[in-house]
Motif scaffolding. Structure first.
Motif, PDB file in Angstrom:
ATOM      1  N   THR A  49      -4.304   3.849 -58.546  1.00 27.44           N
ATOM      2  CA  THR A  49      -5.750   3.798 -58.331  1.00 27.44           C
ATOM      3  C   THR A  49      -6.515   3.831 -59.648  1.00 27.44           C
ATOM      4  O   THR A  49      -7.414   3.012 -59.885  1.00 27.44           O
ATOM      5  N   PHE A  50      -6.144   4.761 -60.511  1.00 25.76           N
ATOM      6  CA  PHE A  50      -6.857   4.891 -61.778  1.00 25.76           C
ATOM      7  C   PHE A  50      -6.268   3.999 -62.866  1.00 25.76           C
ATOM      8  O   PHE A  50      -6.938   3.719 -63.862  1.00 25.76           O
ATOM      9  N   ALA A  51      -5.057   3.554 -62.671  1.00 28.03           N
ATOM     10  CA  ALA A  51      -4.470   2.643 -63.653  1.00 28.03           C
ATOM     11  C   ALA A  51      -5.022   1.228 -63.480  1.00 28.03           C
ATOM     12  O   ALA A  51      -5.298   0.526 -64.451  1.00 28.03           O
ATOM     13  N   LEU A  52      -5.218   0.820 -62.212  1.00 24.74           N
ATOM     14  CA  LEU A  52      -5.670  -0.544 -61.935  1.00 24.74           C
ATOM     15  C   LEU A  52      -7.157  -0.637 -61.598  1.00 24.74           C
ATOM     16  O   LEU A  52      -7.796  -1.653 -61.882  1.00 24.74           O
ATOM     17  N   GLN A  53      -7.683   0.393 -60.946  1.00 26.37           N
ATOM     18  CA  GLN A  53      -9.106   0.454 -60.567  1.00 26.37           C
ATOM     19  C   GLN A  53      -9.545  -0.774 -59.768  1.00 26.37           C
ATOM     20  O   GLN A  53     -10.655  -1.279 -59.920  1.00 26.37           O
ATOM     21  N   ASN A  54      -8.662  -1.243 -58.897  1.00 27.11           N
ATOM     22  CA  ASN A  54      -8.957  -2.382 -58.038  1.00 27.11           C
ATOM     23  C   ASN A  54      -8.164  -2.202 -56.742  1.00 27.11           C
ATOM     24  O   ASN A  54      -6.927  -2.195 -56.758  1.00 27.11           O
ATOM     25  N   ASN A  55      -8.887  -2.054 -55.645  1.00 31.47           N
ATOM     26  CA  ASN A  55      -8.231  -1.735 -54.375  1.00 31.47           C
ATOM     27  C   ASN A  55      -7.238  -2.806 -53.927  1.00 31.47           C
ATOM     28  O   ASN A  55      -6.201  -2.490 -53.340  1.00 31.47           O
ATOM     29  N   ARG A  56      -7.538  -4.059 -54.176  1.00 33.75           N
ATOM     30  CA  ARG A  56      -6.628  -5.123 -53.739  1.00 33.75           C
ATOM     31  C   ARG A  56      -5.312  -5.066 -54.517  1.00 33.75           C
ATOM     32  O   ARG A  56      -4.236  -5.247 -53.943  1.00 33.75           O
ATOM     33  N   LEU A  57      -5.410  -4.826 -55.820  1.00 35.68           N
ATOM     34  CA  LEU A  57      -4.198  -4.723 -56.634  1.00 35.68           C
ATOM     35  C   LEU A  57      -3.381  -3.487 -56.251  1.00 35.68           C
ATOM     36  O   LEU A  57      -2.151  -3.534 -56.203  1.00 35.68           O
ATOM     37  N   VAL A  58      -4.095  -2.386 -55.969  1.00 42.36           N
ATOM     38  CA  VAL A  58      -3.414  -1.155 -55.555  1.00 42.36           C
ATOM     39  C   VAL A  58      -2.706  -1.379 -54.215  1.00 42.36           C
ATOM     40  O   VAL A  58      -1.548  -0.985 -54.038  1.00 42.36           O
ATOM     41  N   ALA A  59      -3.408  -2.030 -53.260  1.00 39.27           N
ATOM     42  CA  ALA A  59      -2.816  -2.301 -51.945  1.00 39.27           C
ATOM     43  C   ALA A  59      -1.597  -3.203 -52.073  1.00 39.27           C
ATOM     44  O   ALA A  59      -0.563  -2.972 -51.431  1.00 39.27           O
ATOM     45  N   LEU A  60      -1.726  -4.246 -52.903  1.00 38.08           N
ATOM     46  CA  LEU A  60      -0.611  -5.172 -53.111  1.00 38.08           C
ATOM     47  C   LEU A  60       0.602  -4.440 -53.680  1.00 38.08           C
ATOM     48  O   LEU A  60       1.723  -4.577 -53.174  1.00 38.08           O
ATOM     49  N   SER A  61       0.370  -3.674 -54.726  1.00 40.33           N
ATOM     50  CA  SER A  61       1.467  -2.930 -55.364  1.00 40.33           C
ATOM     51  C   SER A  61       2.061  -1.903 -54.406  1.00 40.33           C
ATOM     52  O   SER A  61       3.282  -1.741 -54.318  1.00 40.33           O
ATOM     53  N   GLY A  62       1.170  -1.198 -53.665  1.00 39.53           N
ATOM     54  CA  GLY A  62       1.636  -0.171 -52.739  1.00 39.53           C
ATOM     55  C   GLY A  62       2.461  -0.741 -51.604  1.00 39.53           C
ATOM     56  O   GLY A  62       3.502  -0.179 -51.230  1.00 39.53           O
ATOM     57  N   LEU A  63       2.017  -1.867 -51.043  1.00 41.78           N
ATOM     58  CA  LEU A  63       2.738  -2.474 -49.922  1.00 41.78           C
ATOM     59  C   LEU A  63       4.087  -3.035 -50.363  1.00 41.78           C
ATOM     60  O   LEU A  63       5.085  -2.909 -49.641  1.00 41.78           O
ATOM     61  N   ILE A  64       4.110  -3.677 -51.538  1.00 44.20           N
ATOM     62  CA  ILE A  64       5.388  -4.192 -52.048  1.00 44.20           C
ATOM     63  C   ILE A  64       6.364  -3.044 -52.267  1.00 44.20           C
ATOM     64  O   ILE A  64       7.534  -3.107 -51.860  1.00 44.20           O
ATOM     65  N   THR A  65       5.854  -1.980 -52.895  1.00 42.60           N
ATOM     66  CA  THR A  65       6.700  -0.806 -53.127  1.00 42.60           C
ATOM     67  C   THR A  65       7.136  -0.186 -51.813  1.00 42.60           C
ATOM     68  O   THR A  65       8.307   0.183 -51.634  1.00 42.60           O
ATOM     69  N   GLY A  66       6.189  -0.085 -50.866  1.00 45.25           N
ATOM     70  CA  GLY A  66       6.479   0.549 -49.583  1.00 45.25           C
ATOM     71  C   GLY A  66       7.487  -0.199 -48.748  1.00 45.25           C
ATOM     72  O   GLY A  66       8.413   0.391 -48.181  1.00 45.25           O
ATOM     73  N   VAL A  67       7.332  -1.532 -48.657  1.00 44.81           N
ATOM     74  CA  VAL A  67       8.265  -2.340 -47.873  1.00 44.81           C
ATOM     75  C   VAL A  67       9.664  -2.290 -48.483  1.00 44.81           C
ATOM     76  O   VAL A  67      10.671  -2.126 -47.773  1.00 44.81           O
ATOM     77  N   SER A  68       9.730  -2.417 -49.814  1.00 39.39           N
ATOM     78  CA  SER A  68      11.031  -2.344 -50.487  1.00 39.39           C
ATOM     79  C   SER A  68      11.682  -0.984 -50.272  1.00 39.39           C
ATOM     80  O   SER A  68      12.888  -0.890 -49.983  1.00 39.39           O
ATOM     81  N   ALA A  69      10.859   0.073 -50.394  1.00 41.50           N
ATOM     82  CA  ALA A  69      11.378   1.427 -50.213  1.00 41.50           C
ATOM     83  C   ALA A  69      11.819   1.669 -48.778  1.00 41.50           C
ATOM     84  O   ALA A  69      12.762   2.423 -48.523  1.00 41.50           O
ATOM     85  N   THR A  70      11.140   1.014 -47.810  1.00 46.35           N
ATOM     86  CA  THR A  70      11.515   1.170 -46.397  1.00 46.35           C
ATOM     87  C   THR A  70      12.928   0.663 -46.157  1.00 46.35           C
ATOM     88  O   THR A  70      13.757   1.342 -45.518  1.00 46.35           O
ATOM     89  N   PHE A  71      13.214  -0.542 -46.666  1.00 42.83           N
ATOM     90  CA  PHE A  71      14.561  -1.100 -46.497  1.00 42.83           C
ATOM     91  C   PHE A  71      15.600  -0.246 -47.228  1.00 42.83           C
ATOM     92  O   PHE A  71      16.694  -0.001 -46.717  1.00 42.83           O
ATOM     93  N   SER A  72      15.229   0.210 -48.416  1.00 42.34           N
ATOM     94  CA  SER A  72      16.150   1.041 -49.193  1.00 42.34           C
ATOM     95  C   SER A  72      16.418   2.363 -48.476  1.00 42.34           C
ATOM     96  O   SER A  72      17.563   2.806 -48.379  1.00 42.34           O
ATOM     97  N   MET A  73      15.348   2.967 -47.955  1.00 46.85           N
ATOM     98  CA  MET A  73      15.478   4.250 -47.268  1.00 46.85           C
ATOM     99  C   MET A  73      16.283   4.106 -45.979  1.00 46.85           C
ATOM    100  O   MET A  73      17.123   4.946 -45.639  1.00 46.85           O
TER     101      MET A  73
END
Length: 292
Positions: free
Chosen positions: A159-183
């Motif tokens: 949030t504070f590194a990018l300060q852009n909700n769309r970029l944060v959402a994109l990064s979060g969802l990519i991380t989340g989906v990848s982590a879901t399969f890994s988990m």
């Protein structure tokens, strides 16, 4: 109609209504339960509730209709959270009835037997805890808690590194989906190594809870304007708190756990990670000299 004092009559009318309502609730939920054994127990309890209502009717002279709103509410809860949660939540309300039974025994001797029946109801329900979803509570906690700890920290830092909700959402969802399969894969391999015959279901519960948590946590960054990253972060923290609150309340009712202790423990862990990640995000941003 048997005679009793005015105060006792008011109590009886309330208790009779409660017995009638619970009779219909048990009947309605029993019709949806797959387990034959559990269905028989629920129908037995329903019949006892009905007999209690008839007994109180001898004193009140009334034949109340069921509270359709109450019946619908607990039926809905059973569909969303499972019948164990719904019925135990309802039975917890009978703790208040214990004092009422005690006060009635002097005037109505039958109240003592009904009090014993209600105690048996609670014990029978405790013995019914074989709902599939409750067998995998550990897997559900693993998926949800891991997502909370990892994604709260990741999203707060981004949030504070990018300060852009769309970029944060994109990064979060990519991380989340990848982590879901890994988990999910890790949960399967772990269960399989323990020779768990339910390894597939176990990993699915873990993965589904992880993905649901990721989706809910990413939602503020998708719904709010791109530049509103501070409100999005606040909404994220509120969302995390609500997820922890609702899930731990569900578990505390269904499994008789200490709600306050479990809620505070999970909240402190997730909150601490969020604060640390927030600080790390600021430090890395300043160190690399990135200004987005």
């Amino acid at each position: 109609m048997n005679e009793c004092s005015g105060a006792a009559l008011k109590t009886l009318i309330r208790m009779q209504q409660n017995e009638i309502d619970e009779y219909h609730i048990y009947q309605k939920i029993a019709a949806t339960v797959k387990s034959e054994e559990d269905r028989k127990i629920l129908l037995q309890i329903a019949q006892e509730e009905a007999s209690h209502g008839k007994l109180w009717g001898k004193y009140t002279g009334l034949q109340p209709k069921p509270n359709t709103g109450k019946v619908f509410w607990y039926s809905l809860l059973s569909k969303i959270f499972g019948y164990t949660f719904a019925l135990k939540l309802m039975e917890n309300g009978e703790d208040k009835a214990d004092k009422a039974y005690t006060s009635l025994i002097q005037e109505i001797p039958e109240a003592e037997k009904i009090a014993e029946d209600e105690e048996r109801h609670e014990q029978a329900l405790l013995a019914m805890l074989d709902e599939e979803r409750l067998q995998f509570v550990g897997s559900m906690v693993l998926g949800m808690n891991d997502a909370l700890v990892e994604l709260t920290g990741t999203l707060a830092g981004l949030t504070f590194a990018l300060q852009n909700n769309r970029l944060v959402a994109l990064s979060g969802l990519i991380t989340g989906v990848s982590a879901t399969f890994s988990m999910t894969a890790s949960a399967y391999l772990s269960a399989k190594s323990d020779n768990d015959p339910q390894a597939v279901k176990s990993c699915l519960y873990t993965g589904v809870m992880y993905m649901i948590t990721v989706a809910l946590m990413s939602l503020p960054y998708l719904l709010l304007p791109a530049e509103a990253y501070i409100p999005a972060l606040i909404a994220l923290l509120v969302t995390v708190t609500l997820i922890i609150l609702v899930f731990n309340y569900y578990i505390s009712v269904a499994k008789d756990y200490n709600f306050k202790q479990r809620f505070l423990e999970m909240f402190v862990i997730s909150g601490s990670v969020a604060v640390i990640s927030f600080l790390v995000g600021l430090v890395i941003k300043a160190w690399l000299g990135i200004d987005i």
